[in-house]
Design an enzyme around this catalytic site. Sequence first.
Site, PDB file in Angstrom:
ATOM      1  N   ARG A 239       7.825   3.732  19.871  1.00  0.00           N
ATOM      2  CA  ARG A 239       7.053   2.604  18.819  1.00  0.00           C
ATOM      3  C   ARG A 239       8.113   1.722  18.479  1.00  0.00           C
ATOM      4  O   ARG A 239       7.466   0.566  18.166  1.00  0.00           O
ATOM      5  CB  ARG A 239       6.660   3.670  17.500  1.00  0.00           C
ATOM      6  CG  ARG A 239       5.900   2.643  16.765  1.00  0.00           C
ATOM      7  CD  ARG A 239       5.301   3.522  15.522  1.00  0.00           C
ATOM      8  NE  ARG A 239       4.162   2.935  14.972  1.00  0.00           N
ATOM      9  CZ  ARG A 239       3.829   3.631  13.852  1.00  0.00           C
ATOM     10  NH1 ARG A 239       4.187   4.780  13.310  1.00  0.00           N
ATOM     11  NH2 ARG A 239       2.617   3.274  13.239  1.00  0.00           N
TER      12      ARG A 239
ATOM     13  N   GLU B 235       5.330   5.992   8.637  1.00  0.00           N
ATOM     14  CA  GLU B 235       4.479   7.332   8.486  1.00  0.00           C
ATOM     15  C   GLU B 235       5.537   8.653   8.557  1.00  0.00           C
ATOM     16  O   GLU B 235       6.548   8.794   9.432  1.00  0.00           O
ATOM     17  CB  GLU B 235       3.652   7.536   9.461  1.00  0.00           C
ATOM     18  CG  GLU B 235       2.344   6.568   9.285  1.00  0.00           C
ATOM     19  CD  GLU B 235       2.571   5.496  10.332  1.00  0.00           C
ATOM     20  OE1 GLU B 235       3.746   5.098  10.717  1.00  0.00           O
ATOM     21  OE2 GLU B 235       1.676   4.839  10.634  1.00  0.00           O
TER      22      GLU B 235
ATOM     23  N   GLU C 138      -2.999  10.227   3.137  1.00  0.00           N
ATOM     24  CA  GLU C 138      -4.143  10.623   4.024  1.00  0.00           C
ATOM     25  C   GLU C 138      -4.317  11.792   4.793  1.00  0.00           C
ATOM     26  O   GLU C 138      -3.375  12.368   4.845  1.00  0.00           O
ATOM     27  CB  GLU C 138      -4.362   9.509   5.149  1.00  0.00           C
ATOM     28  CG  GLU C 138      -4.497   8.153   4.639  1.00  0.00           C
ATOM     29  CD  GLU C 138      -4.215   7.036   5.851  1.00  0.00           C
ATOM     30  OE1 GLU C 138      -5.084   6.193   5.886  1.00  0.00           O
ATOM     31  OE2 GLU C 138      -3.343   7.172   6.627  1.00  0.00           O
TER      32      GLU C 138
ATOM     33  N   ASP D 171       0.091   5.504   0.922  1.00  0.00           N
ATOM     34  CA  ASP D 171      -0.948   6.102   1.390  1.00  0.00           C
ATOM     35  C   ASP D 171      -0.605   7.646   1.383  1.00  0.00           C
ATOM     36  O   ASP D 171       0.495   8.167   1.621  1.00  0.00           O
ATOM     37  CB  ASP D 171      -1.075   6.005   2.926  1.00  0.00           C
ATOM     38  CG  ASP D 171      -1.603   4.580   3.054  1.00  0.00           C
ATOM     39  OD1 ASP D 171      -2.382   4.033   2.103  1.00  0.00           O
ATOM     40  OD2 ASP D 171      -1.355   3.867   4.217  1.00  0.00           O
TER      41      ASP D 171
ATOM     42  N   ASN E 178      -0.762  12.561   6.018  1.00  0.00           N
ATOM     43  CA  ASN E 178      -0.100  11.380   6.628  1.00  0.00           C
ATOM     44  C   ASN E 178       0.251  10.524   5.242  1.00  0.00           C
ATOM     45  O   ASN E 178      -0.409  10.047   4.462  1.00  0.00           O
ATOM     46  CB  ASN E 178      -0.945  10.504   7.474  1.00  0.00           C
ATOM     47  CG  ASN E 178      -0.221   9.259   7.964  1.00  0.00           C
ATOM     48  OD1 ASN E 178       0.777   9.284   8.460  1.00  0.00           O
ATOM     49  ND2 ASN E 178      -1.014   8.146   7.850  1.00  0.00           N
TER      50      ASN E 178
ATOM     51  N   GLU F  16       1.010  -1.218  -0.014  1.00  0.00           N
ATOM     52  CA  GLU F  16      -0.058   0.091  -0.188  1.00  0.00           C
ATOM     53  C   GLU F  16       0.745   1.421   0.042  1.00  0.00           C
ATOM     54  O   GLU F  16       1.872   1.180   0.435  1.00  0.00           O
ATOM     55  CB  GLU F  16      -0.847   0.128   1.257  1.00  0.00           C
ATOM     56  CG  GLU F  16      -1.919   1.190   1.158  1.00  0.00           C
ATOM     57  CD  GLU F  16      -3.086   0.669   2.244  1.00  0.00           C
ATOM     58  OE1 GLU F  16      -3.769  -0.216   2.258  1.00  0.00           O
ATOM     59  OE2 GLU F  16      -3.182   1.716   3.293  1.00  0.00           O
TER      60      GLU F  16
ATOM     61  N   LYS G  21       3.891   0.954   9.111  1.00  0.00           N
ATOM     62  CA  LYS G  21       4.176   1.860  10.190  1.00  0.00           C
ATOM     63  C   LYS G  21       5.647   2.665   9.617  1.00  0.00           C
ATOM     64  O   LYS G  21       6.715   2.914  10.398  1.00  0.00           O
ATOM     65  CB  LYS G  21       4.863   0.787  11.348  1.00  0.00           C
ATOM     66  CG  LYS G  21       3.625   0.290  12.056  1.00  0.00           C
ATOM     67  CD  LYS G  21       4.137  -0.815  13.240  1.00  0.00           C
ATOM     68  CE  LYS G  21       3.191  -1.208  13.930  1.00  0.00           C
ATOM     69  NZ  LYS G  21       3.588  -2.290  15.050  1.00  0.00           N
TER      70      LYS G  21
ATOM     71  N   TYR H 277     -11.324   7.753  15.915  1.00  0.00           N
ATOM     72  CA  TYR H 277     -10.704   6.896  17.033  1.00  0.00           C
ATOM     73  C   TYR H 277      -9.052   7.380  17.046  1.00  0.00           C
ATOM     74  O   TYR H 277      -8.328   6.706  17.751  1.00  0.00           O
ATOM     75  CB  TYR H 277     -10.815   5.488  16.922  1.00  0.00           C
ATOM     76  CG  TYR H 277     -10.235   4.659  15.627  1.00  0.00           C
ATOM     77  CD1 TYR H 277      -9.134   4.156  15.815  1.00  0.00           C
ATOM     78  CD2 TYR H 277     -10.978   4.726  14.341  1.00  0.00           C
ATOM     79  CE1 TYR H 277      -8.542   3.619  14.491  1.00  0.00           C
ATOM     80  CE2 TYR H 277     -10.609   4.064  13.443  1.00  0.00           C
ATOM     81  CZ  TYR H 277      -9.412   3.744  13.296  1.00  0.00           C
ATOM     82  OH  TYR H 277      -8.571   3.017  12.297  1.00  0.00           O
TER      83      TYR H 277
END
Length: 284
Positions: free
Chosen positions: A272, A134, A109, A107, A122, A105, A132, A196
């Site tokens: 992280r 980003e 966003e 992205d 993002n 993928e 992960k 969320y």
Amino acid sequence: MARWSLALLSSSSLTVAVLALVQPASAQSWLDEFTTDGDVRSHYDPSGKQVASLVLDQNSGAGFNSTQKYLFGEFSVEMKLIPGNSAGTVTSFYLTSGEGDEHDEIDMEFMGNSSGAPTVLNTNVWASGDGKKEHQFYLWFDPSADFHKYTVIWNDKNIIFRVDDVTVRAFKRYADLPYPDAKPMAVHATLWDGSYWATEKGEVKIDWSRAPFVVSYRGYTANACVAVGSSSSCPAGRNEWMDRQLEDTDRLTVAWARRNCLQYNYCDDGWRFPQGFPGECSRE
């Protein structure tokens, strides 16, 4: 994150509502290359460009995805985001190979914001389910005031993210690290409830009294290799993007974006990655 978006659009079945005005004789319908979900409204602006608007309310989000899959290419679209308080919403333009654990993928966003706060873009890359990665940027303009162009260039050397023809990030391929280079991907655009996580790590939710929320897309182009069975069919002149890597001007704008706009970099997030950062972090 965008890979879950269509699944989150609504708990009930989605109703397709594509409303089209009369098409000018000279215009081409780029939306014909996509299937739609939810409330997607189409019209033509005074310049003859087709505009596809996604509508989010408390019952459902919306999206469209390409009927073809691609293996490398340059993908662009102009977008006009939600004005005012868009907290909790997520708008996307991305490519994905599917929903599986081993999916690839790429992205872009746009995370909703409270009125007056900057909008966060993002960017992320997944390869064989490894994500992960980003980089998040504050946009340096109001993306709801007018249309702005967002571009992904994807080849076997790197993935380049551009905003209004300004390169803000490049994700480089390393031979010993995961990279999306084998799974054909479809193009998607979605608008959905991301309360969320989208705004201040989920602290600020959608204000449904402001619904419906609308995001508009226009000027979509894909100059790309179309996947056909186990092979792909590539257009003439593809070297423009197939060989594209960072040039001196790109390096300057990437450095500028890092200094002035970057607000999250996964390679700086030690919490992280307690076992150590991903391999590419030490090579950037």
